[in-house]
Design a protein around this motif. Sequence first.
Motif, PDB file in Angstrom:
ATOM      1  N   PHE A  82     -43.101  29.645  53.238  1.00 33.86           N
ATOM      2  CA  PHE A  82     -42.134  29.564  54.126  1.00 33.86           C
ATOM      3  C   PHE A  82     -40.535  29.644  53.372  1.00 33.86           C
ATOM      4  CE2 PHE A  82     -45.882  27.344  56.309  1.00 33.86           C
ATOM      5  CZ  PHE A  82     -45.978  28.255  57.143  1.00 33.86           C
ATOM      6  N   TYR A  84     -39.183  27.142  51.673  1.00 30.57           N
ATOM      7  CA  TYR A  84     -38.604  25.869  51.900  1.00 30.57           C
ATOM      8  C   TYR A  84     -37.399  25.649  50.740  1.00 30.57           C
ATOM      9  CZ  TYR A  84     -42.158  24.618  55.685  1.00 30.57           C
ATOM     10  OH  TYR A  84     -42.772  24.597  56.764  1.00 30.57           O
ATOM     11  N   GLN A 145     -40.913  17.909  62.514  1.00 32.84           N
ATOM     12  CA  GLN A 145     -39.959  18.814  63.031  1.00 32.84           C
ATOM     13  C   GLN A 145     -40.764  20.080  63.092  1.00 32.84           C
ATOM     14  OE1 GLN A 145     -36.997  17.851  64.672  1.00 32.84           O
ATOM     15  NE2 GLN A 145     -38.083  15.903  64.207  1.00 32.84           N
ATOM     16  N   ALA A 146     -40.142  20.958  64.098  1.00 30.96           N
ATOM     17  CA  ALA A 146     -41.182  22.294  64.227  1.00 30.96           C
ATOM     18  C   ALA A 146     -41.002  23.044  63.043  1.00 30.96           C
ATOM     19  CB  ALA A 146     -40.574  23.067  65.463  1.00 30.96           C
ATOM     20  N   ARG A 147     -39.723  23.262  62.282  1.00 29.16           N
ATOM     21  CA  ARG A 147     -39.578  24.063  61.026  1.00 29.16           C
ATOM     22  C   ARG A 147     -40.573  23.689  60.104  1.00 29.16           C
ATOM     23  NH1 ARG A 147     -35.339  20.638  61.582  1.00 29.16           N
ATOM     24  NH2 ARG A 147     -34.622  19.539  59.631  1.00 29.16           N
ATOM     25  N   TYR A 148     -41.118  22.179  59.895  1.00 24.60           N
ATOM     26  CA  TYR A 148     -42.091  22.036  59.019  1.00 24.60           C
ATOM     27  C   TYR A 148     -43.642  21.927  59.324  1.00 24.60           C
ATOM     28  CZ  TYR A 148     -37.663  20.561  56.843  1.00 24.60           C
ATOM     29  OH  TYR A 148     -36.271  20.209  56.401  1.00 24.60           O
TER      30      TYR A 148
END
Length: 346
Positions: A82, A84, A145-148
């Motif tokens: 992703f 990150y 949170q959606a991004r994780y």
Amino acid sequence: MVRNRALILGLAAAAWLASPTPAGADGARHSHGDLSSPQTTSYTTLKAARATGTAAVDGVSMTAAAQNTLYHCRFTSATTGFGYSWVSSSNVISFANKVMVEGEVAWTSQYREVTSGSNLQVGSNGLPNHYTGTYPTDSSTEAGQARYAPNPSSIGTSRIFANLPLNPTTSTTPTCVNGVVGILSTGAMLFDALDADGRDAVANEIFDLCEGHPETTTTYHYHHITNCFTDSTSGHSVQVGWALDGFGIYGPKGESGTTITNAELDECHGHTHSVTQADGQTKTIYHYHGNREFPYVVGCFRGSSVVSDRNLYALTNPTTGLWYTSTAGGRGYAIESNASQLFIGI
Ligand SMILES: [Zn+2]
Ligand SMILES: [Zn+2]
């Protein structure tokens, strides 16, 4: 009920089959002193380098067992991660920066090892003997949170049983891994280094303070060695579990007492020397190490006989009653309590 085959570690079976007790299921925070070995912001980073020098999360071939790679049965290359922020351009995973699942929830772990003939029978209710984070992840926290990619699963009881060879032998041809690679004495499962989509799980999945999380069938597991066990204060690490081929899994310290490197291990992430096993026996035997370099722990199976994880999961989550495995030899009995009633099976 089931003759001859109703085997599941009859010793202490009542406790074994007790219901999970999520003592802190409200997710109430405790002081960090409650954790056996809390993750901290100063935790050492993990190095995710492959032999090629490219990121573990990029398309590296895994078609053969080799140092610094994972020999996987399903994925022939790792998919892109992703991206990150805690994974640096030089593939170092910073645990100081990685998002973690909050909460400190206590569980009642039931873990047993029993010797039976030529087998070592290892079983667990799948629950860890340490605090976990709060799952499913709370959308009001950063990890939710959606991004994780928030984790929608809860932690639940599994009925895990592995009939391992008591005296495993090595094979010159290693075999691939495919999900579960072992059971740790914390009571929880150890999976290989990849997530369900073939990404480096340690780089891309969000864990709690003890480096674990539940998968879709609620089984709590790690993708590398948890930091929530008590290691030796000097010298070689203690044993922290068993791989599905019957060889022991040890913590990060080699004979020198310092963290072992992949260069000191073979392509399966293990080596052979005199070591003290969980049962107190000291012998020269092959064993795996967990460390901070990809694939972190078991990279392939060195043993000549590997328990299928299909057999492990044959025992997962029955609702009530006795349970057994048709592949296990011997005989035994089981005792289960349910409300005010006690069930005994031979
Ligand atoms: Zn996972
Ligand atoms: Zn060793």
